[in-house]
Scaffold this active site. Structure first.
Site, PDB file in Angstrom:
ATOM      1  N   ASN A 134      29.855  41.222  66.862  1.00 36.23           N
ATOM      2  CA  ASN A 134      28.845  40.768  65.982  1.00 36.23           C
ATOM      3  C   ASN A 134      28.598  39.268  66.227  1.00 36.23           C
ATOM      4  OD1 ASN A 134      27.293  40.791  63.493  1.00 36.23           O
ATOM      5  ND2 ASN A 134      28.889  39.316  62.935  1.00 36.23           N
ATOM      6  N   ASP A 195      26.359  34.245  65.254  1.00 36.37           N
ATOM      7  CA  ASP A 195      26.124  35.913  65.540  1.00 36.37           C
ATOM      8  C   ASP A 195      25.447  35.928  66.776  1.00 36.37           C
ATOM      9  OD1 ASP A 195      26.994  36.404  62.794  1.00 36.37           O
ATOM     10  OD2 ASP A 195      25.657  38.155  62.902  1.00 36.37           O
ATOM     11  N   ASP A 226      34.643  45.578  65.702  1.00 37.16           N
ATOM     12  CA  ASP A 226      34.680  44.701  64.393  1.00 37.16           C
ATOM     13  C   ASP A 226      33.478  44.624  63.537  1.00 37.16           C
ATOM     14  OD1 ASP A 226      36.170  42.781  62.723  1.00 37.16           O
ATOM     15  OD2 ASP A 226      34.698  41.477  63.527  1.00 37.16           O
ATOM     16  N   HIS A 230      27.321  44.913  60.287  1.00 30.59           N
ATOM     17  CA  HIS A 230      26.676  43.582  60.442  1.00 30.59           C
ATOM     18  C   HIS A 230      26.109  43.439  61.554  1.00 30.59           C
ATOM     19  CE1 HIS A 230      28.016  42.655  56.159  1.00 30.59           C
ATOM     20  NE2 HIS A 230      29.387  42.676  56.761  1.00 30.59           N
ATOM     21  N   GLU A 267      34.766  49.403  62.394  1.00 29.28           N
ATOM     22  CA  GLU A 267      35.022  49.143  60.864  1.00 29.28           C
ATOM     23  C   GLU A 267      33.648  48.975  60.177  1.00 29.28           C
ATOM     24  OE1 GLU A 267      36.408  45.142  58.666  1.00 29.28           O
ATOM     25  OE2 GLU A 267      35.484  44.985  60.587  1.00 29.28           O
TER      26      GLU A 267
END
Ligand code: CA
Length: 537
Positions: A134, A195, A226, A230, A267
């Protein structure tokens, strides 16, 4: 919703030439009956006494996880480890990476890592590494170049904008002022973690190169990805956008093309409903946060109401190797702290976790009842190995102070006490690996007559295990268990105790396959769980 197939079948469904695989039984693989162990390398074991755990230290302690001998019960028996980030990073936690191709120097070298892989594989342990796609570190050379030079080739690897606006779910700004010019960059979690722009084909290609490197050059068996809900944004929407799924589809297909047996787990810190959108054709598995919360909450409150609902829903939708229950992870208050230090509750939670379906994960230190509450470093304190200074974690000064109970809650003390939590974990994990019902059987809920009781079967073709647990502080007598129809073939079953449970009363199952007001035992003690094996007479 249609039941989601295993990954191999899902992949074949996407490929028109492989339709013959459809409907075939999948052979059991390493994931059946397996348990994975999450490790924070910085806190596991320090080999050179600089106070920071390292890969050589981890190698020295691999026998605690699995010593490679199936006959031995002095190990946990976990057959897979997940290492929290081990790539070069300026922070203690490592979730902000500066070099995706290099082991964090405080943890060792790439050669040390390859030795870890060899030592782990020798013991039958698969190694999964955390992959953080991410965001990178604000210290990553590409980000620093993009920050300094508006015409940098890495400018479009990140997101820059003339103005700020927008906050994350914790209420902090997601756009951060550039330290060098009048502009902002996007970092959902923190200014130190800009990001990555996964819409940029060059960035997507780089994520694949990174995966190939770890699979081929370093020899890992898979990845824990991870923060994947997002990964990308669409307008104001920062979670679970459709572009996430497209990226993961592409990324997972690449991983499978490099290493068809690699295992990927994501996740998605969200509800089961949100997580199900990440199947069938992206990563192999995802963490079941709802199952974790249901177990911890039930054991904490003493109410079994709704305890099995999330696991039953996942079982309806997914094969068991494609979802992963757990108790707590490195972002959450440790289980023992949730349970107020009550070791009976910790044992009860372990028993429930390790007798449910799914591919369970446990967090290092859970097996000795380590405590820890926020802030984050206190959730990730050094492992308690023995009663020595710094609990045997280091001969130097630990990078973070230990928990205050390390003198009692440690591997050495609990190894010497066969009634300890550590021995309970060892027995449960070994039994799960050896027992077809616990390793792969269907979860069948039973209906006990008390709101603090949970009872269920794990039912495989030739074997059935019966689990009953009393989540209340006080003993419950006059226990009665009922089931739905077609639970078991009609007849009388002997009920033998497992892991030290007494023998239970025989079960009579009616011609309709129903169990009716069965009294397994005279009484079940407070915070007690028993396992039984059923044998048809
Ligand atoms: Ca060290």
């Amino acid at each position: 919703m249609r039941r989601i197939p295993s990954v191999a079948v899902a992949a074949s469904l996407l490929c028109s030439t492989a339709s013959s695989v459809q409907g075939q039984e999948q052979t059991p693989d390493w994931k059946q009956g397996a348990v994975c162990y999450e490790i924070f390398v910085r806190s596991f074991h320090d080999s050179d006494n600089d106070g920071v755990g390292d890969l050589r230290g981890l190698i020295e302690k691999l026998d605690h996880v699995n010593d490679g001998s199936p006959a031995s019960t002095r190990d946990l028996g976990a057959t897979c480890i997940w290492l929290m980030p081990i790539a070069a990073s300026p922070s203690y936690h490592g979730y902000d990476v500066t070099d995706y191709y290099r082991i964090e120097p405080a943890y060792g070298t790439n050669e040390d890592f390859k030795q870890l892989i060899a030592e782990a594989h020798q013991r039958g342990i698969r190694v999964l590494v955390d992959l953080v796609l991410n965001h990178a570190s604000s210290e990553h050379p590409y980000f620093k170049h993009a920050l300094l030079h508006p015409d940098s080739p890495y400018r479009d690897w990140f997101r820059f904008a003339p103005g700020a606006g927008g906050r994350n779910e914790w209420g902090t700004e997601v756009w951060h002022r550039s330290p060098v010019r009048d502009e902002y960059y996007y970092g959902f979690f923190w200014s130190g973690m800009p990001d990555l722009n996964l819409r940029n084909p060059a960035v997507r290609a780089e994520t694949k190169r990174i995966a190939t490197f770890w699979l081929r050059d370093m020899g890992v068996d898979g990845f824990r990805l991870d923060a994947i809900r997002h990964l990308m944004e669409e307008g104001d929407q920062t979670t679970n956008v459709s572009a996430n799924h497209d990226f993961l589809r592409e990324f997972a297909a690449h991983v499978r093309s490099v290493s068809p047996d690699a295992f990927t787990i994501g996740e998605v810190y969200d509800s089961i409903g949100a997580v199900l959108a990440y199947y069938p054709d992206q990563l192999d598995s995802h963490f079941a946060f709802e199952v974790a919360d249901s177990i911890v909450s039930a054991v904490r409150t003493g109410s079994a109401q709704g305890l099995l609902a999330p696991a039953l829903r996942l079982q309806r939708e997914l094969p068991a190797e494609r979802w992963s229950p757990f108790l707590r992870n490195h972002d959450q208050t440790r289980a023992m702290t949730e349970f107020g230090g009550d070791i009976r509750r910790a044992r009860l939670a372990a028993t429930i976790l390790l007798t449910l379906p799914g591919l369970p994960f446990m967090y290092y230190g859970e097996e000795v009842g380590m405590t820890g509450d926020k802030p984050d470093p206190r959730l990730r304190t050094p492992m308690h190995w023995n009663r020595g200074p710094a609990a045997g974690f280091t001969g130097g000064v630990p990078w973070e102070p230990l928990q205050s109970d390390s003198f009692l809650a440690n591997v050495e003390v609990m190894d010497a006490d066969t009634a300890s939590l550590l021995h309970a974990y060892r027995k449960l994990i070994h039994l799960r690996a050896a027992d077809a019902a616990l390793g792969g059987g269907e979860l069948v809920p039973l209906e006990p007559n008390h709101p603090s009781l949970v009872a269920y079967l794990r039912r495989a073709q030739d074997r059935t295990v019966f689990v009953i647990a009393n989540l209340a502080e006080t003993a419950i007598s006059d226990v009665r268990i009922t089931s739905g129809a077609a639970t078991l073939p009609g007849g009388v079953y002997s009920v033998g105790g497992l892991l030290g449970a007494p023998a239970g009363q025989p079960i009579r199952v009616g011609g309709n396959g129903r169990i009716d007001r069965y009294a397994p035992v005279e009484a079940i003690g407070g915070l007690q769980a028993w396992l039984f094996e059923l044998t048809r007479r």
